[in-house]
Design a protein around this motif. Structure first.
Motif: not given
Length: 302
Positions: A245-255
Motif C-alpha cells: 500500500l506504500r504506507r508506513p509500518h510503525v505501529l502495532f496492536t498490543p495483545a
C-alpha cells in the motif's frame, strides 16, 4: 454437474459460483429472491432442504455456510450460534445424502486451520495428529473437529468427502483483508501482539481454484489445508501489506488491547498455525499465488 451449495452469497461462495458457470448450481438461502438477484440470476435458489427427500438429483454438494467466527465477542450465545450454524446444517445435508440410493458423488464441506489449535512455528500438514496434540478446550478446535466429524458421516462407496481446512482468505472486497485495509491505508497498520504468530493465508483466486480442483479430482478425499505454500508470521504479513500500500509500518496492536476488545475470540489473531497444503500439491494443484508479496500486490492493484 448439478451442484447444491450453501453459503453461496458469501465472500467465498459468490466467487466460487462465478467459476462454476458451466454447471447447474442450486443455492440454499433464507432469502432465495435476494440470492438470485445478488448472484445475477445464474443460479437456482431454494429456501429449505425440506423440499428434498434426498439429494439424489445432485452430483455434488458444497457446504460453505456458517456464522462468522471473528465478528463478535464469544459470549455463550454467540458460541452456540457459531457452532450450530455449522453443525446443524451439515447434519441436515448428511442425512439427505444418506437418505438416497444414488447420492452425490462428492461432498465438499468447510472447516478451518483452527482445528490444529495454536502450534506456534511447527510446520503442519494434513497428517498432523489433531486428536493427540491439541488443547481440547480451544473453542476453534472444538467447532472444527465436530464439524468435520459430522461431514465425514456422508462418506460411502458412492460419496467421497473433502474437508476444507481454510486459512485466512485474502480478497479486496470481503473477508479479513477488507477490514484491515482502511487502517493500513491511513498508515495505522501494524503487527498484532509480538507478530511472531504464523498467518496461514490463501488468495481468493487460489481458494476458488482449489475447490474446483477438488470437485473435479475423483481421487481427492479427506482433509485438505486450503492455505498457500508459504505461510508467514503476522509481522511479515503486516510489513508486506504496508509495503504493497506504500504506507508506513510503525505501529502495532498490543495483545492486551485485543483481549479487552474481543475477549476469548482474540486467540484467533494472537495464535496461529504454520499450515502447508501438502495434499493439494501432491495431487498436482498449482498455486497461482505462492508468496504473500505477490498475492497482496495483486489484490491492492485490483
Amino acid at each position: 454437474m448439478k451442484i447444491l451449495m450453501t453459503g453461496g452469497t458469501g465472500f467465498i461462495g459468490s466467487a466460487l459460483i462465478n467459476a462454476l458457470d458451466e454447471h447447474e448450481v442450486t443455492v440454499l438461502s433464507r432469502n432465495p429472491a435476494k440470492a438470485s438477484q445478488t448472484l445475477g440470476g445464474r443460479i437456482n435458489a431454494v429456501a429449505s432442504l425440506d423440499q428434498f427427500d434426498n439429494l439424489d438429483g445432485f452430483d455434488a454438494v458444497i457446504n460453505l455456510a456458517g456464522e462468522p467466527i471473528i465478528n463478535k465477542r464469544w459470549s455463550q450465545q454467540q458460541k452456540k450460534k457459531i457452532c450450530h450454524s455449522r453443525w446443524d446444517l451439515t447434519t441436515q445435508l448428511v442425512e439427505k445424502i444418506q437418505a438416497g440410493s444414488q447420492p452425490p458423488h462428492t461432498f465438499i464441506s468447510g472447516s478451518a486451520v483452527g482445528i490444529y489449535g495454536n502450534q506456534q512455528d511447527t510446520v503442519i500438514d494434513e497428517s498432523f495428529a489433531v486428536s493427540r496434540q491439541v488443547n481440547h478446550d480451544d473453542f476453534a478446535h472444538h467447532v472444527c473437529q465436530r464439524w468435520e466429524e459430522i461431514a465425514m458421516q456422508a462418506g460411502s462407496e458412492k460419496t467421497r468427502v473433502c474437508l476444507l481446512r481454510t486459512g485466512i482468505v485474502l480478497g479486496k472486497h470481503g473477508g479479513a483483508l477488507a477490514k484491515m485495509l482502511p487502517p493500513y491505508q491511513l498508515g495505522l497498520g501494524g503487527p498484532i501482539g509480538d507478530g511472531s504468530q504464523y498467518t496461514p493465508w490463501i488468495h481468493l483466486q487460489d481458494m476458488v481454484a482449489a475447490i474446483v480442483f477438488l470437485l473435479e479430482t475423483p481421487s481427492a478425499d479427506g482433509a485438505f489445508n486450503l492455505t498457500a505454500p508459504q505461510p508467514v508470521t503476522n509481522k511479515v504479513f503486516s510489513q508486506t501489506l504496508a509495503k504493497a500500500l506504500r504506507r508506513p509500518h510503525v505501529l502495532f496492536t498490543p495483545a492486551f488491547v485485543l483481549k479487552l476488545a474481543l475477549g476469548e475470540a482474540s486467540s484467533l489473531l494472537l495464535e496461529g498455525q504454520r499450515a502447508i497444503p501438502h495434499k493439494l500439491e501432491t495431487l498436482g494443484f498449482a498455486f497461482r499465488f505462492q508468496s504473500i508479496d505477490v498475492a497482496l500486490e495483486d489484490i491492492v492493484a485490483a
